[in-house]
Scaffold this active site. Structure first.
Site, PDB file in Angstrom:
ATOM      1  N   HIS A 113      -8.248   8.301   4.255  1.00 28.02           N
ATOM      2  CA  HIS A 113      -7.286   7.234   3.899  1.00 28.02           C
ATOM      3  C   HIS A 113      -6.697   6.588   5.161  1.00 28.02           C
ATOM      4  O   HIS A 113      -5.482   6.660   5.404  1.00 28.02           O
ATOM      5  CB  HIS A 113      -6.175   7.777   2.988  1.00 28.02           C
ATOM      6  CG  HIS A 113      -5.509   6.700   2.191  1.00 28.02           C
ATOM      7  ND1 HIS A 113      -4.982   6.901   0.940  1.00 28.02           N
ATOM      8  CD2 HIS A 113      -5.283   5.389   2.460  1.00 28.02           C
ATOM      9  CE1 HIS A 113      -4.456   5.776   0.474  1.00 28.02           C
ATOM     10  NE2 HIS A 113      -4.620   4.841   1.391  1.00 28.02           N
ATOM     11  N   ARG A 132      -7.972   2.694  -4.127  1.00 32.77           N
ATOM     12  CA  ARG A 132      -7.406   3.943  -4.629  1.00 32.77           C
ATOM     13  C   ARG A 132      -8.518   4.731  -5.310  1.00 32.77           C
ATOM     14  O   ARG A 132      -9.334   4.163  -6.053  1.00 32.77           O
ATOM     15  CB  ARG A 132      -6.285   3.689  -5.642  1.00 32.77           C
ATOM     16  CG  ARG A 132      -4.969   3.230  -5.036  1.00 32.77           C
ATOM     17  CD  ARG A 132      -4.307   4.321  -4.182  1.00 32.77           C
ATOM     18  NE  ARG A 132      -3.010   3.902  -3.678  1.00 32.77           N
ATOM     19  CZ  ARG A 132      -2.791   3.324  -2.495  1.00 32.77           C
ATOM     20  NH1 ARG A 132      -3.802   3.096  -1.663  1.00 32.77           N
ATOM     21  NH2 ARG A 132      -1.573   2.995  -2.121  1.00 32.77           N
ATOM     22  N   GLU A 138      -6.487  13.068  -3.960  1.00 29.67           N
ATOM     23  CA  GLU A 138      -6.206  13.114  -2.538  1.00 29.67           C
ATOM     24  C   GLU A 138      -5.256  14.272  -2.220  1.00 29.67           C
ATOM     25  O   GLU A 138      -4.345  14.519  -2.998  1.00 29.67           O
ATOM     26  CB  GLU A 138      -5.587  11.763  -2.111  1.00 29.67           C
ATOM     27  CG  GLU A 138      -6.391  11.161  -0.992  1.00 29.67           C
ATOM     28  CD  GLU A 138      -6.081   9.711  -0.736  1.00 29.67           C
ATOM     29  OE1 GLU A 138      -6.733   8.858  -1.347  1.00 29.67           O
ATOM     30  OE2 GLU A 138      -5.201   9.454   0.083  1.00 29.67           O
TER      31      GLU A 138
HETATM   32  C1  DGY Z   1      -1.254   1.071   1.120  1.00 32.27           C
HETATM   33  O1  DGY Z   1      -0.488   0.412   1.826  1.00 32.27           O
HETATM   34  O2  DGY Z   1      -1.049   1.249  -0.068  1.00 32.27           O
HETATM   35  C2  DGY Z   1      -2.432   1.649   1.769  1.00 32.27           C
HETATM   36  O3  DGY Z   1      -3.200   2.408   0.904  1.00 32.27           O
HETATM   37  C3  DGY Z   1      -2.050   2.438   2.998  1.00 32.27           C
HETATM   38  O4  DGY Z   1      -3.166   2.402   3.786  1.00 32.27           O
END
Ligand code: DGY
Length: 328
Positions: free
Chosen positions: A290, A243, A272
């Site tokens: 992402h 993240r 984002e």
């Molecule tokens: C999640 O599943 O949280 C991922 O970031 C998606 O790719």
């Protein structure tokens, strides 16, 4: 939840086979357009549903749970990360939360490994140079990157994804180091020949590549602060597929611009979908939208986990992927 077919609202478009199965098993409302729902639409959906199947980007905060009414009993998140959901508020309102761990770990690790190779070996710069007509023939001193073999990789968060990255990195002759709240199972640590660092600061100062793989929580927000980024040596690389909020992105961008880091490979961003402008311009930075877990196989398996969690819950059992506060 009342007996019978629970009413399930899915907030985004999912693979066809997943939507078909959801519709066969439950009274399902799909989002054919894939347009993200507004806060008001999420509340409206929650008020008339037994189950909400959201994804990252659907902000389910305390205000959402306050307004969601009494009918909602399960949030079956499509995705592993749950930082968009206020878990304490969910529990306080009697709502169980599940996610989809494990099924995307291997695909996500492939992408992290791709970034671990792409940034030091200048893969994207090379592609761009060719496309821009800048390749006039081989030269002994052109496009020199850095060898990955023998380098030290510091993994912040050696969980499922971190371990899958470590296995791949070892095959490339990279040394594995990690920082977690506590050491992992000694058998797995031994298998990975991984060195545990209780002090993140001390680990950072000694690594060639750092991979961010912990979840985003209040405790990990800006874990890689400006002060910590400055502990890295000036040839070090950072990879983040977890993240964006875990890294102080403005500080990272400043350091890259000032030549104080070797480069970065980022699949996620603090704000984002927009990466920091300075990062967009940096040649030694690879930015991805992402997409670390974006394979059709992983999306279908994520959908299957969502279905299993809803079915188990509807049948009166504890769903296998329920979030237990403090262990998320
Ligand atoms: C999640 O599943 O949280 C991922 O970031 C998606 O790719």
């Amino acid at each position: 939840m009342p007996p019978g077919r629970p009413k399930v609202t899915v907030t985004r478009k999912l693979p066809d086979s997943v939507e078909q199965r959801l519709s066969a098993l439950f009274d399902t409302v799909l989002n054919e357009t894939d347009k993200p729902m507004s806060a008001a639409q999420l509340i409206e959906a929650a008020r008339v549903s037994d189950v909400l199947a959201p994804t990252l980007g659907d902000r389910l905060d305390a205000a959402f749970f306050e307004a969601a009414g009494d009918r909602l009993k399960l949030i079956a998140n499509f995705g592993a990360g749950i930082d968009h959901i206020d878990i304490d508020a969910a529990i306080a309102h009697g709502v169980t939360v599940t996610n989809t761990p494990s099924v995307l770990a291997e695909d996500a690790a492939d992408m992290a490994m791709a970034l671990i190779l792409a940034v030091p070996r200048r893969l994207v710069e090379g592609v761009r140079a060719l496309e821009d007509g800048k390749f006039s023939g081989w030269s002994p001193t052109w496009m020199l990157g850095r060898r990955v073999r023998g380098k030290k990789l510091g993994i912040i968060g050696l969980g499922r994804v971190g371990q899958a990255i470590a296995r791949r990195a070892r095959a490339f002759g990279i040394e594995i180091h990690y920082h977690n709240r506590s050491p992992i199972n000694p058998h797995v640590e031994g298998e990975l020949e991984a060195t545990y660092w209780e002090s993140l600061d001390q680990m950072l100062a000694r690594m060639d590549i750092v991979s961010v793989n912990c979840p985003h929580t209040p405790a990990t927000y800006h874990l890689l602060s400006r002060r910590r980024l400055e502990l890295l040596h000036s040839d070090a690389y950072i990879v983040n597929i977890s993240r964006g909020e875990i890294i102080d992105e403005a500080a990272l961008a400043d350091m890259i611009a000032a030549g104080k880091l070797g480069g970065a490979g980022l699949d996620v961003f603090e704000l984002e979908p927009r990466p920091n402008e300075k990062l967009m311009d940096a040649p030694n930075v690879v930015l991805l939208p992402h997409m670390a877990s974006a394979t059709i196989e992983s999306r279908i398996e994520m959908g299957e986990r969502v279905i299993i969690n809803i079915k188990m819950f509807a049948d009166g059992h504890k769903p296998p992927d329920r979030i237990i506060p403090g262990l998320e």
